[in-house]
Every structure is written in C-alpha cells, then in structure tokens.
Write a protein that holds these residues in place. Structure first.
Motif, mmCIF file in Angstrom:
data_model
loop_
_atom_site.group_PDB
_atom_site.id
_atom_site.type_symbol
_atom_site.label_atom_id
_atom_site.label_comp_id
_atom_site.label_asym_id
_atom_site.label_seq_id
_atom_site.Cartn_x
_atom_site.Cartn_y
_atom_site.Cartn_z
ATOM 1 N N UNK A 141 3.908 -0.614 7.698
ATOM 2 C CA UNK A 141 5.270 -1.064 7.393
ATOM 3 C C UNK A 141 5.235 -2.289 6.477
ATOM 4 N N UNK A 142 4.339 -3.218 6.782
ATOM 5 C CA UNK A 142 4.206 -4.422 5.949
ATOM 6 C C UNK A 142 3.697 -4.037 4.560
ATOM 7 N N UNK A 143 2.745 -3.121 4.511
ATOM 8 C CA UNK A 143 2.205 -2.681 3.220
ATOM 9 C C UNK A 143 3.294 -2.023 2.371
ATOM 10 N N UNK A 144 4.133 -1.215 3.000
ATOM 11 C CA UNK A 144 5.245 -0.578 2.287
ATOM 12 C C UNK A 144 6.255 -1.617 1.799
ATOM 13 N N UNK A 145 6.550 -2.586 2.649
ATOM 14 C CA UNK A 145 7.486 -3.644 2.268
ATOM 15 C C UNK A 145 6.931 -4.449 1.097
ATOM 16 N N UNK A 146 5.628 -4.713 1.143
ATOM 17 C CA UNK A 146 4.978 -5.462 0.069
ATOM 18 C C UNK A 146 5.012 -4.680 -1.242
ATOM 19 N N UNK A 147 4.726 -3.368 -1.167
ATOM 20 C CA UNK A 147 4.722 -2.519 -2.361
ATOM 21 C C UNK A 147 6.126 -2.416 -2.963
ATOM 22 N N UNK A 148 7.104 -2.218 -2.108
ATOM 23 C CA UNK A 148 8.494 -2.127 -2.574
ATOM 24 C C UNK A 148 8.933 -3.428 -3.216
ATOM 25 N N UNK A 149 8.505 -4.543 -2.640
ATOM 26 C CA UNK A 149 8.862 -5.857 -3.182
ATOM 27 C C UNK A 149 8.250 -6.056 -4.571
ATOM 28 N N UNK A 150 7.008 -5.618 -4.740
ATOM 29 C CA UNK A 150 6.361 -5.736 -6.056
ATOM 30 C C UNK A 150 7.102 -4.901 -7.098
ATOM 31 N N UNK A 151 7.577 -3.713 -6.688
ATOM 32 C CA UNK A 151 8.361 -2.870 -7.603
ATOM 33 C C UNK A 151 9.667 -3.575 -7.990
ATOM 34 N N UNK A 152 10.281 -4.236 -7.020
ATOM 35 C CA UNK A 152 11.521 -4.974 -7.291
ATOM 36 C C UNK A 152 11.270 -6.092 -8.289
#
Length: 245
Positions: A141-152
């Motif tokens: 979940x943290x990894x997904x949140x981190x990846x999504x944040x980088x895309x943002x």
C-alpha cells in the motif's frame, strides 16, 4: 514424691478440632486462590485473543499489534503458563485432603484454564501468519502510494515546464489562475510527502526524500512573481487611464 495424673482427653480433642478448623480455613483459602488464578488465566487469554484479532487498516495499527504479539511471546505466555502450573499445584493440595471436596465450579475453572493455556501457542502462530500477510499488504500500500505520488509530481512538473512557453500577456489572468492551482497542488504534495514519510517510518522504512517537491516550488516561484506583476501592472494601468486629473 507426690504424683498427679491429669486427664488431657478434652484438651487433646479441643486441639484436634482447632487444627481441623485451621486446615479447613487454609483449604478454603487455597480454593479461592485456584478460582482467582484460573479465572484470571481465562480472562487474560481472552483479552489477548481479542487484541490480536482486531482489524488492521493502517500501518500504525499493524505495528501496535506486532508489538503486542511480541509481548505475548515474551511475557504473557510465560506468565500464563506459570500461573497455570501454580493452579495445578494448589489443586493437588486440595485433592490430598479429604476434608475438602473439589467443587464442580473449581473443576470447570481449572479445565477452562487448561484449555486456554494450551491455545497460546496456536494463537501466537496464527497471529504471526496474519501479521505477516498484513505487513505485506501495508508495505504494498505504501509502495503504491509512493508510486502514485511520484506520478503526480511528474504531472505538476509538466504544468510548471509549460510556463516556459507562455508569453502572451493577454492570458495574464488565466496564467495567474493556473499558477494558483499549481501552488495548491504543491501545498497538497507537501502534506502528502509528510504522510508517506510517516507511514514509511512506522513500518521501519527509510523515508523517501522527494526532493522534487521543493524543486518544483522553487521553479514555479519566478513565474508566479512574473505573472503577478503583469496582472498588477495592467490593473493599475487601467485604473490610471480611467482616473480623473
């Protein structure tokens, strides 16, 4: 020499009766100890099971229950086992004295304490497996949140870079609105960065730097100042032309 013959029969019987009364009182106290220890074992095991069965939806909840499980393994298990062995020792004391008949309630309490004590290892084993799965979920979940944040952040970067090509002063109002929206996104990104870092630290990860947030804030600032100045200049020029002399 004169001799006296004393009949101690009544005194002997009185002493025997007192001793029997004392023994009964001691055995009653032992019975209370068994009931209290046995009941506490059952309550303690039930409380531990309830705590380890709580739902886990956040990293903080995960770590809290992981810590509790370690306490169960290192402290609770040893204490409950110790108390149960003490119950058995006291129970054997009761069985050795025929003047005290072990009650049905005492037998039920000891039986339940025995059952709960035997479940400890299974509870710990199942909890370890559950927490292992939950930790994997939280880390993903943290990894997904981190990846999504980088895309943002990449999307915001494109918006910032777009201002390099904007030179039409007639679009000054729209440009200022777009910059305000970018600043709004960056403010949210700052909050999101802190939240991700907190989640990472909770599960034992090194916090991700996310230097791009500060870099984008730095890069948008000149455009913000420039287009704000354009807007202010044209507004004041308009006021000046419409003013009276």
């Amino acid at each position: 020499m004169n001799m006296f013959l004393i009949d101690c029969y009544e005194l002997k019987n009185a002493l025997i009766q007192k001793c029997e009364e004392l023994i009964c009182r001691v055995l009653e106290a032992v019975s209370k100890i068994i009931i209290n220890l046995g009941s506490n074992i059952t309550k303690r095991c039930s409380s531990n099971s309830e705590e380890l069965s709580k739902p886990i939806n956040t990293a903080a909840e995960l770590v809290k229950i992981e810590d509790f499980l370690e306490r169960c393994k290192e402290v609770e298990k040893a204490q409950i086992t110790h108390d149960y062995l003490e119950v058995i020792e006291w129970l054997m004391t009761l069985y050795e004295h025929p003047c005290h008949r072990v009650s049905e309630d005492e037998q039920k309490i000891v039986t339940e304490a025995h059952s709960q004590t035997n479940k400890i290892d299974k509870l710990i084993e199942s909890s370890e497996q559950k927490l292992k799965e939950k930790r994997t979920e939280q880390e993903e979940k943290i990894a997904q949140q981190r990846s999504k944040f980088k895309d943002t952040l990449e999307e915001i970067k494109k918006d910032v870079d777009d201002f390099k090509e904007r030179d039409d002063v007639s679009q000054r109002v729209e440009n200022n609105k777009d910059i305000a929206e970018i600043n709004k996104k960056l403010a949210f990104a700052e909050t999101e960065k802190v939240d991700i870092n907190q989640q990472e630290e909770i599960v034992g990860f090194d916090p991700t730097e996310f230097d791009q947030v500060a870099e984008l804030q730095k890069r948008i600032k000149p455009f913000d100042e420039l287009w704000s100045l354009y807007l202010e200049y044209y507004e004041k020029t308009s006021d000046w032309k419409k003013g009276s002399f």
